[in-house]
Design a protein around this motif. Structure first.
Motif, PDB file in Angstrom:
ATOM      1  N   ASN B 266       7.341   1.294  -3.778  1.00  0.00           N
ATOM      2  CA  ASN B 266       6.658   2.127  -2.995  1.00  0.00           C
ATOM      3  C   ASN B 266       5.557   1.295  -2.026  1.00  0.00           C
ATOM      4  O   ASN B 266       5.269   1.463  -0.922  1.00  0.00           O
ATOM      5  N   ASP B 268       6.010  -1.891  -1.579  1.00  0.00           N
ATOM      6  CA  ASP B 268       6.600  -3.041  -0.689  1.00  0.00           C
ATOM      7  C   ASP B 268       7.353  -2.276   0.590  1.00  0.00           C
ATOM      8  O   ASP B 268       7.398  -2.898   1.594  1.00  0.00           O
ATOM      9  N   ILE B 269       7.493  -0.868   0.492  1.00  0.00           N
ATOM     10  CA  ILE B 269       7.780  -0.277   1.819  1.00  0.00           C
ATOM     11  C   ILE B 269       6.479   0.487   2.302  1.00  0.00           C
ATOM     12  O   ILE B 269       6.925   1.154   3.403  1.00  0.00           O
ATOM     13  N   LEU B 450       3.891   6.257   7.129  1.00  0.00           N
ATOM     14  CA  LEU B 450       5.199   6.030   7.079  1.00  0.00           C
ATOM     15  C   LEU B 450       5.874   7.314   7.146  1.00  0.00           C
ATOM     16  O   LEU B 450       7.077   7.674   7.483  1.00  0.00           O
ATOM     17  N   LYS B 451       5.376   8.205   6.159  1.00  0.00           N
ATOM     18  CA  LYS B 451       5.849   9.640   5.937  1.00  0.00           C
ATOM     19  C   LYS B 451       5.313  10.699   7.039  1.00  0.00           C
ATOM     20  O   LYS B 451       4.510  11.353   6.582  1.00  0.00           O
ATOM     21  N   TRP B 499      12.044   7.817  10.253  1.00  0.00           N
ATOM     22  CA  TRP B 499      10.742   7.806  11.036  1.00  0.00           C
ATOM     23  C   TRP B 499      10.652   8.840  11.824  1.00  0.00           C
ATOM     24  O   TRP B 499      11.536   9.486  12.586  1.00  0.00           O
ATOM     25  N   GLY B 590       1.797  -6.038   7.353  1.00  0.00           N
ATOM     26  CA  GLY B 590       2.599  -5.174   6.005  1.00  0.00           C
ATOM     27  C   GLY B 590       4.053  -4.476   6.792  1.00  0.00           C
ATOM     28  O   GLY B 590       4.177  -4.424   7.912  1.00  0.00           O
ATOM     29  N   PRO B 591       4.617  -3.714   6.189  1.00  0.00           N
ATOM     30  CA  PRO B 591       6.008  -3.189   6.154  1.00  0.00           C
ATOM     31  C   PRO B 591       5.905  -2.033   7.214  1.00  0.00           C
ATOM     32  O   PRO B 591       6.735  -1.750   7.962  1.00  0.00           O
ATOM     33  N   ALA B 593       3.280  -1.870   9.809  1.00  0.00           N
ATOM     34  CA  ALA B 593       2.289  -2.255  10.572  1.00  0.00           C
ATOM     35  C   ALA B 593       2.576  -1.872  12.017  1.00  0.00           C
ATOM     36  O   ALA B 593       3.894  -1.495  12.385  1.00  0.00           O
TER      37      ALA B 593
END
Lengths: 96, 631
Positions: B266, B268-269, B450-451, B499, B590-591, B593
């Motif tokens: 979690n 890492d993503i 992200l979510k 997304w 980061g992933p 950004a």
């Protein structure tokens, strides 16, 4: 002619099921915890194949919920593979 | 410790006693102000319409709680509500819901917990427990096979949760009594105090521990020996068999590592919030991941009523400086995220100790972590009156000390006990910009940048930010996952794209949030990947009805719409369906950004969702919608 490839790494071996005998065009590397697959990247009139379609084409089955990280950025499995892409497939679950 | 109020004895419904239905026919009522104890005896239609859990909570709140009541006043109700399936043979049905008006949000307080207590309440002859009033001095309730007593708890007040549980069991002479209780945080009215069950299972969110404390109610002890049967055993057995045939593969993640196994993935993503939502990566995350914790600290796994999975981590640790008592369990994903990366603490022992104290004192770990991270940033910016006393990012010892100060409202802990939303009101406009809350409830560890559909769920929920009765964008993007299977059952193309928000995702959100609300009524563990058909079969079997898939959907929609009715009567409007400023801040590295929603995008999609739900432009359910749902 040099074939274009991308790498797909599964961060854990229990995320994935596959049969190496059906994967002549794929180079398989065992990593510390999982596997890396070097897969050919094809371009066609529709623009190419997604990560999910590529995995399906080679019989690589994701057996847990997962999200790909593409070149360090979070994407989803419908992302269209590009030559040179480095993909890490990460397990997804949470709560508690 | 003597009986201090009235007592009551009932004989459950004969059909329940004969094992022919999954509901007892009795809802237990207790008024702590008068000592009166009585029962409601709802008709069969009540059980079919509401099923249990969140719907029963909302039914009583809407019917009996005066609008604008003080959440910490005598008028508030505290409701413990198992569901129709709780206590049956169905795996994953060992849970129950707890509810009332939240002192943290002023909105709906509703959360669920696992363990054994909910099934034990059903086995003692009651479908739910509704408590009102306030006792003159500390008391606890003792419920055993249809008999109910109000007992003195003066000597238990101030005790840690496991200590109080021990004393109650000793006094009543039964080691198998199940205890729901508050710790010192609930007694001291910490606005995010929780209710601890079996010393390690938290009805965590919404501050219902403070509601219990405000009633001078230390604990509810239950013991039951009635069997919870079902009307049609042959209909539920195939669902049970399906679980036993599949859980070792479909829930392998839970068996092997539990939720701590998802900490590093979690992170890492970009799903895990770091440094109060300011950074994209966290050095040292590996030390907090399940792979490492299962070597270094987690000694065993615990389980809940009739659950074969055993996913609950347990830590049993002693060294010269730190001890961690196994009775308080171990940290789950949300806790590790809130007390670890959110506060920049990467020492597992400090995170584990802070988790143990939250169970012992009865504090919600998510709101605690969110409030401490907010305080750390406030200290960094020089916004606090006494910076020397403030915790700093990365200081694990200060994290542990902060939990103690919050529970006892010592020094800065007195302000922190109010939650970050109220802290910001005191500290001023700059502090408001640092907030990561919805309806003043701190966000769970699912980064809304992200979510993004989950972000909309945070803004909409009647409880404030919550990840449980929500749509998880990453899980929904998995083609073979349980969310995709359920969406296809309802005719929605799956998977959903990861997304953004779209018409397609709104449709997925509509169905999946209804399903998750159904789970919280039934009351089912969210880790079990049941389909609509499984649930239709299980409910049909439990009640002796022909319960359709559409009725499953309607149970969830009733919960959402009644939650909305509750918000409206408490004075919330569409303007309150928003997220705090930090959530719109874009990360630079980061992933994820550069990713995130804008306020305008959120506003647009909220309007689309209102329309899909049959709500007006102010987000109020229309009369037509309420009639359609028989509300």
């Amino acid at each position: 002619m040099k074939q274009h490839t991308a790498t797909i790494t599964f961060h854990s071996s229990d995320l994935v099921a596959f049969n190496p005998s059906n994967m002549d065009d794929v180079e398989i590397l065992e990593t510390e915890n999982g596997y890396t697959f070097k897969v050919p990247v094809t371009k066609d009139s529709s623009g190419g194949c997604s990560i999910h379609e590529t995995l399906q084409a080679f019989g690589i089955k994701l057996i847990k919920p997962a999200v790909p990280l593409v070149n360090g950025k979070t994407q989803d499995l419908s992302y269209i593979l590009q030559p040179g892409d480095e993909i890490i497939i990460l397990f997804q679950i949470s709560g508690g | 410790m003597a009986i201090v109020g009235n007592s009551l004895t009932i004989q459950p419904d004969s059909q329940f006693l004969a094992g022919n239905q999954a509901y007892t026919g009795y809802i237990l009522r207790v008024d702590l102000s008068t000592g009166e104890i009585w029962v409601d005896q709802p008709k069969e239609q009540f059980y079919r319409k509401f099923i249990g859990g969140r719907n029963v909570i909302l039914h009583y709140l809407l019917k009996e709680l005066p609008p604008k009541a003080d959440p910490l006043g005598e008028e508030n109700l505290l409701i413990f509500a198992p569901g129709l399936l709780t206590g049956t043979i169905l795996p994953g049905a060992g849970r129950h819901a707890v509810g009332g008006k939240s002192p943290l949000t002023g909105a709906l307080g509703s959360c669920e917990t696992g363990g054994w207590w909910g099934a034990e309440l059903k086995r003692s002859g009651f479908d739910a427990l509704v408590i009102q009033g306030k006792a003159e001095s500390p008391v606890y309730l003792w419920i055993k096979n249809g008999t109910v007593e109000i007992r003195d708890a003066v000597s238990l007040w101030g005790k840690l949760t496991a200590e109080a549980e021990d004393e109650i069991r000793q006094e009543l002479g039964d080691e198998r009594i199940r205890v729901a209780q508050i710790g010192p945080a609930g007694e001291n009215l910490v606005r995010y105090a929780c209710i601890i069950h079996d010393s390690s299972r938290a009805a965590g969110r919404s501050g219902l521990g403070a509601v219990m404390g405000s009633k001078n109610l230390k604990a509810v002890a239950v013991r039951g020996s009635y069997a919870v049967g079902v009307a049609d055993p042959e209909k539920i057995k195939p669902v049970q068999k399906w679980v036993f045939d599949h859980y070792k593969t479909s829930m392998a993640w839970a068996i092997e590592r539990g939720t701590p196994g998802s900490v590093k993935p979690n992170h890492d993503i970009g799903a895990m919030a770091i440094k109060n939502y300011r950074e994209g990566t966290f050095k040292g995350i590996e030390a907090l991941d399940g792979d490492h914790l299962h070597v270094s600290l987690i000694t065993e796994h615990d389980t809940c009523f009739r659950c074969p999975v055993r996913c609950k981590p347990v830590i049993d640790y002693v060294d010269e400086e730190i001890t961690i008592d196994r009775r308080y369990g171990g940290p789950e994903y949300e806790t590790i995220g809130a007390l670890g990366p959110l506060c920049m603490v990467n020492e597992p022992l400090h995170v584990a100790k802070a988790n143990e104290l939250c169970s012992a004192y009865g504090i919600d770990t998510i709101s605690a972590g969110g409030t401490i991270a907010f305080t750390m940033e406030a200290a960094e910016r020089g916004l606090l009156p006494d910076e020397a006393a403030a915790p700093q990012f990365g200081d694990g010892e200060a994290l542990v000390e902060s939990i103690h100060k919050i529970a006892y409202r010592q020094g800065l802990g007195d302000l922190m006990a109010e939650g970050s939303g109220r802290m910001a009101e005191v500290l001023g406009a700059e502090a408001e910009d640092m907030l990561a809350v919805a309806r003043k409830q701190e966000l769970p560890l699912h980064d809304p940048r992200l979510k993004q559909t989950m972000a909309m769920g945070y803004a909409l929920s009647a409880t404030g930010a919550d990840h449980m009765h929500n749509l998880n964008d990453t899980f929904a993007s998995f083609p073979d996952g349980d969310i995709s299977i359920r969406l296809k059952e309802m005719g929605v193309a799956a998977p959903l794209e990861l997304w953004g928000i779209s018409e397609h995702k709104i449709e997925g959100f509509y169905y999946e949030t209804a399903f998750k609300n159904f789970y919280d009524c039934a009351v089912i563990c969210h880790f079990y990947p049941y389909t609509y058909q499984h649930m239709s079969d299980a409910i049909s079997a439990a009640g002796g009805w022909d319960f359709s898939i559409d009725e499953i959907n309607h149970i969830g929609l009733r919960a959402i719409n009644m939650g909305r009715q509750f918000l409206v009567r408490e004075g919330f409007t569409a303007e309150d369906d928003h997220l705090s400023p930090r959530i719109y801040h874009r990360l630079e590295e980061g992933p994820i950004a550069g990713k995130g929603l804008t306020p305008e995008e959120l506003q647009h999609w909220l309007g689309v969702y209102y329309q899909r739900m049959g709500w007006d432009e102010q987000g109020r359910p229309t009369e037509e919608t309420l009639i359609k749902l028989d509300l």
